[in-house]
Design an enzyme around this catalytic site. Structure first.
Site, mmCIF file in Angstrom:
data_model
loop_
_atom_site.group_PDB
_atom_site.id
_atom_site.type_symbol
_atom_site.label_atom_id
_atom_site.label_comp_id
_atom_site.label_asym_id
_atom_site.label_seq_id
_atom_site.Cartn_x
_atom_site.Cartn_y
_atom_site.Cartn_z
ATOM 1 N N HIS A 371 -23.018 -36.797 6.647
ATOM 2 C CA HIS A 371 -23.230 -38.173 6.186
ATOM 3 C C HIS A 371 -24.264 -38.869 7.061
ATOM 4 C CE1 HIS A 371 -19.847 -39.813 9.028
ATOM 5 N NE2 HIS A 371 -20.439 -38.779 9.539
ATOM 6 N N HIS A 477 -8.968 -39.909 17.735
ATOM 7 C CA HIS A 477 -7.907 -39.565 16.791
ATOM 8 C C HIS A 477 -6.674 -39.023 17.519
ATOM 9 C CE1 HIS A 477 -11.051 -38.902 13.311
ATOM 10 N NE2 HIS A 477 -10.866 -40.170 13.595
ATOM 11 N N ASN A 520 -9.131 -37.034 9.514
ATOM 12 C CA ASN A 520 -9.025 -38.372 10.090
ATOM 13 C C ASN A 520 -7.613 -38.905 9.833
ATOM 14 O OD1 ASN A 520 -11.349 -37.684 8.282
ATOM 15 N ND2 ASN A 520 -12.426 -38.935 9.746
HETATM 16 C C1 LIG Z 1 -16.189 -45.272 15.577
HETATM 17 C C2 LIG Z 1 -14.874 -45.054 14.910
HETATM 18 C C3 LIG Z 1 -14.816 -44.316 13.737
HETATM 19 C C4 LIG Z 1 -13.599 -44.051 13.128
HETATM 20 N N1 LIG Z 1 -13.601 -43.416 11.932
HETATM 21 C C5 LIG Z 1 -12.439 -43.153 11.309
HETATM 22 C C6 LIG Z 1 -12.417 -42.551 10.011
HETATM 23 O O1 LIG Z 1 -13.458 -42.307 9.391
HETATM 24 N N2 LIG Z 1 -11.213 -42.285 9.458
HETATM 25 C C7 LIG Z 1 -10.042 -42.565 10.109
HETATM 26 O O2 LIG Z 1 -8.977 -42.271 9.550
HETATM 27 N N3 LIG Z 1 -10.028 -43.161 11.307
HETATM 28 C C8 LIG Z 1 -11.202 -43.468 11.919
HETATM 29 N N4 LIG Z 1 -11.193 -44.116 13.128
HETATM 30 C C9 LIG Z 1 -9.902 -44.374 13.772
HETATM 31 C C10 LIG Z 1 -9.210 -45.567 13.119
HETATM 32 O O3 LIG Z 1 -9.973 -46.712 13.335
HETATM 33 C C11 LIG Z 1 -7.821 -45.671 13.701
HETATM 34 O O4 LIG Z 1 -7.097 -44.520 13.314
HETATM 35 C C12 LIG Z 1 -7.067 -46.901 13.203
HETATM 36 O O5 LIG Z 1 -7.752 -48.080 13.498
HETATM 37 C C13 LIG Z 1 -5.681 -46.934 13.843
HETATM 38 O O6 LIG Z 1 -5.026 -48.099 13.445
HETATM 39 P P1 LIG Z 1 -3.916 -48.788 14.337
HETATM 40 O O7 LIG Z 1 -3.556 -50.051 13.668
HETATM 41 O O8 LIG Z 1 -2.835 -47.820 14.622
HETATM 42 O O9 LIG Z 1 -4.599 -49.027 15.768
HETATM 43 P P2 LIG Z 1 -5.864 -49.890 16.201
HETATM 44 O O10 LIG Z 1 -6.825 -50.034 15.104
HETATM 45 O O11 LIG Z 1 -6.326 -49.285 17.469
HETATM 46 O O12 LIG Z 1 -5.268 -51.329 16.511
HETATM 47 C C14 LIG Z 1 -4.409 -51.557 17.605
HETATM 48 C C15 LIG Z 1 -4.393 -53.036 17.928
HETATM 49 O O13 LIG Z 1 -3.448 -53.275 18.976
HETATM 50 C C16 LIG Z 1 -3.981 -54.239 19.876
HETATM 51 N N5 LIG Z 1 -3.298 -54.050 21.173
HETATM 52 C C17 LIG Z 1 -3.388 -53.009 22.020
HETATM 53 N N6 LIG Z 1 -2.566 -53.202 23.064
HETATM 54 C C18 LIG Z 1 -1.950 -54.390 22.877
HETATM 55 C C19 LIG Z 1 -0.973 -55.137 23.602
HETATM 56 N N7 LIG Z 1 -0.420 -54.674 24.735
HETATM 57 N N8 LIG Z 1 -0.588 -56.335 23.102
HETATM 58 C C20 LIG Z 1 -1.101 -56.831 21.944
HETATM 59 N N9 LIG Z 1 -2.018 -56.139 21.214
HETATM 60 C C21 LIG Z 1 -2.418 -54.939 21.668
HETATM 61 C C22 LIG Z 1 -5.466 -53.946 19.893
HETATM 62 O O14 LIG Z 1 -6.194 -55.086 20.277
HETATM 63 C C23 LIG Z 1 -5.732 -53.563 18.435
HETATM 64 O O15 LIG Z 1 -6.087 -54.687 17.664
HETATM 65 C C24 LIG Z 1 -12.391 -44.479 13.740
HETATM 66 C C25 LIG Z 1 -12.440 -45.276 14.880
HETATM 67 C C26 LIG Z 1 -13.664 -45.581 15.454
HETATM 68 C C27 LIG Z 1 -13.705 -46.493 16.632
#
Ligand SMILES: Cc1cc2nc3c(=O)[nH]c(=O)nc-3n(C[C@H](O)[C@H](O)[C@H](O)COP(=O)(O)OP(=O)(O)OC[C@H]3O[C@@H](n4cnc5c(N)ncnc54)[C@H](O)[C@@H]3O)c2cc1C
Length: 542
Positions: A371, A477, A520
């Site tokens: 991509h 991941h 992913n």
């Molecule tokens: C460049 C990049 C590309 C990606 N591409 C893909 C993709 O194509 N496909 C895919 O499936 N995944 C991808 N990902 C991963 C994907 O973004 C994550 O799997 C997803 O965001 C996880 O969601 P989550 O809500 O579990 O955690 P997160 O999105 O990490 O959110 C966690 C939240 O918790 C908050 N937090 C942390 N600690 C504390 C605390 N102690 N108190 C209060 N708040 C806190 C943080 O501020 C954050 O807002 C990518 C990530 C990046 C950075």
């Protein structure tokens, strides 16, 4: 009197958003409070930054957004050594480790996931992610299916697809996607369109809307019972004095206040969705330290290169009818040739990027993305016309091993002997102990070989972006650190993501995934969260 809510959700990334959506959509009368350590960067809660037209016009610039969004997790002092510092600049005394806020003297460099990071912002990594959302292959969900029956899981993955707005046809009208697909004909059906959490805009189809936590939350943010606390660190969950199986609430620190602003918010149900490292960190800091916490950590290896498409394949793009496979983009090509007669490329400037993938198969157990997109690396700059550059990224699974883990030193102990070993937020510093096995290395070697085979068919390497293994952890991941399972000896939470031994404490995020995956993870984590959210609702009904 302490603040009170019905449901407290820590973390506003895609998974926290999925919990909030399901809970409030089902029962709008519940009070739901979300807290995030990060700030809200715009008027819309958790919007994907790539929806800015600025970045869709110039995707290269988005590299800087991602770089700025990722804070490293564990920095060994060795990494901070400036061996070529000359002159009279300050250097630490010989033999003494350099310890400053954020550096971790307990981190062995070889066992580190140096590329790993945390995004502290409202919306979490959902504000910058690539949105690729394949359904995991049956081998990538064996452990998960031993916890959640296969048919139930398939249904949940479908629901996650709806919540994330997953489509695979939004980039069909891409000249380059057709070129790339043709170049890879020898791979047959293995080359598929990417399942992407995205929708092309109807008001201006030159642009798309990427799914962020805002998409997942939908209209529940308009519910007066929904409350968001930004720049609030969740320090720990508080266990009820009368009942060791109950959580009475969370202890929060308002980071905008100077001193001692920790306060209690009481809640009937608490859900921690802070990412694969901060979630176990909060549990640890709360004194909830079951043996599997942080163990069974699995992170994907990542290979990367960029190629400039073959001259012959660009020359083969028809400049007029008959269009053949280029039929869907024929008008766009003609218009571009007419509008920009000096342009040697018959590719519109607004040509949608190519978005293709090859998913995990038992013979080739890795995940390939072909991509053009921005990551924290791989900006093209003025070196080449970005319309002829294609990125190849391959993600390799890591065998599940109990001893691959993240650990947290007990806070009171280390305070006595190594000052500054908390992370920059004053939480217990995570330390990685992660080794790839021989079979992981063997698999990685084959994955690299396939990447170079794909690259060779597509074109020649963009100087500086030769085939390489990226820093461990850069896949972002990490799974397994709060894995779900049936036995408390091998998992942190049950099939509903409820922490073993507690009646009202849930965990969400990639840490819940118990398998070694190459794909992913977000779709799977959202699927698990949907089930968890229903369990929260069920609990609150009782
Ligand atoms: C460049 C990049 C590309 C990606 N591409 C893909 C993709 O194509 N496909 C895919 O499936 N995944 C991808 N990902 C991963 C994907 O973004 C994550 O799997 C997803 O965001 C996880 O969601 P989550 O809500 O579990 O955690 P997160 O999105 O990490 O959110 C966690 C939240 O918790 C908050 N937090 C942390 N600690 C504390 C605390 N102690 N108190 C209060 N708040 C806190 C943080 O501020 C954050 O807002 C990518 C990530 C990046 C950075």
């Amino acid at each position: 009197m302490a603040e009170a809510t019905d449901v407290f959700i820590a973390g506003t990334g895609p998974v926290g958003a999925a919990y909030a959506r399901i809970i409030l959509q089902t029962n709008p009368a519940l009070r739901v409070t979300m807290a995030d350590v990060g700030s809200q960067d715009g008027p819309v809660i958790g919007v994907h930054h790539k929806n800015s037209i600025k970045y869709q016009k110039d995707i290269d610039q988005f590299v800087n957004v991602i770089k700025g969004a990722i804070q490293p997790i564990s920095i060994p002092p060795q990494d901070t050594l400036i061996s070529n510092l000359g002159g009279q600049g300050w250097r630490p005394p010989e033999g003494e480790a350099l310890i400053f806020h954020g550096s971790n003297p307990n981190q062995q460099p070889l066992l580190n996931l140096k590329g790993s990071g945390i995004t502290r912002a409202v919306g979490g990594m959902g504000t910058h992610w690539t949105c690729n959302c394949p359904v995991p292959h049956e081998n990538e969900r064996r452990q998960l299916e031993s916890v959640i029956p296969g048919d139930v899981l398939t249904g949940l993955l479908g629901e996650a697809g709806t919540l994330l707005n997953i489509n695979d046809d939004q980039f069909d009208k891409s000249v380059r996607q057709i070129v790339v697909k043709k170049s890879l004909e020898s791979f047959g059906d293995r080359v598929q369109k990417m399942a992407l959490a995205v929708k092309r805009r109807t008001d201006n189809p030159d642009y798309v809307t990427w799914t962020g936590p805002d998409t997942i939350l939908g209209d529940v943010v308009g519910n007066p019972n929904f409350k968001l606390l930004t720049e609030h660190l969740v320090v720990k969950v508080v266990i009820s004095e009368g009942d060791p199986g109950m959580i009475s609430g969370v202890s929060l620190r308002d980071l905008t206040k100077k001193e001692n602003s920790e306060r209690l918010v009481t809640a009937k149900a608490v859900i921690l969705c802070c990412g694969a490292i901060p979630t176990p960190q909060i549990l640890f800091n709360s004194g909830i330290r079951p043996d599997p916490l942080g163990r069974y950590l699995s992170e994907q290896s990542l290979t990367f290169c960029q190629v400039v498409l073959r001259q012959a394949n660009i020359d083969a793009i028809p400049r007029g009818p008959p269009w053949g496979e280029f039929e869907p983009v024929g008008d766009a090509i003609l218009k571009h040739i007419e509008d920009y007669q000096g342009d040697p490329l018959p590719i519109p400037f607004t040509d949608p990027d190519p978005q293709l993938m090859m998913t995990y198969s038992p013979e080739r157990p890795w995940h390939v993305q072909i991509h053009h997109d921005a990551f924290s690396y791989g900006e093209i700059g003025p070196r080449a016309d970005s319309r002829v550059v294609v990125d190849i990224r391959c993600f390799g699974p890591q065998e599940i091993q109990r001893d691959n883990r993240v650990t947290f030193p007990p806070q009171d102990l280390f305070r006595q002997w190594v000052p500054g070993i908390q992370d920059i937020y004053g939480m217990p510093q995570p330390t990685f102990e992660v080794r790839r096995s021989k079979s992981d290395h063997d698999n990685d070697q084959k994955m690299m070989a396939e990447m170079t085979q794909i690259a060779d068919l597509l074109g020649s390497y963009l100087p500086g972006s030769y085939p390489q293994f990226m820093e461990p952890g850069l896949a972002l991941h990490i799974t397994g650190t709060t894995r779900i399972g049936t036995s408390a000896n091998e998992s942190v939470a049950d099939a509903n993501s409820k922490v073993h031994g507690f009646k009202n404490l849930w965990v969400g995020g990639n840490g819940c995934i118990p398998d070694a995956t190459a794909c992913n993870p977000t779709r799977t984590s959202v699927a698990i969260a949907i089930k968890g959210a229903r369990a929260v609702l069920q609990y609150l009904r009782q």
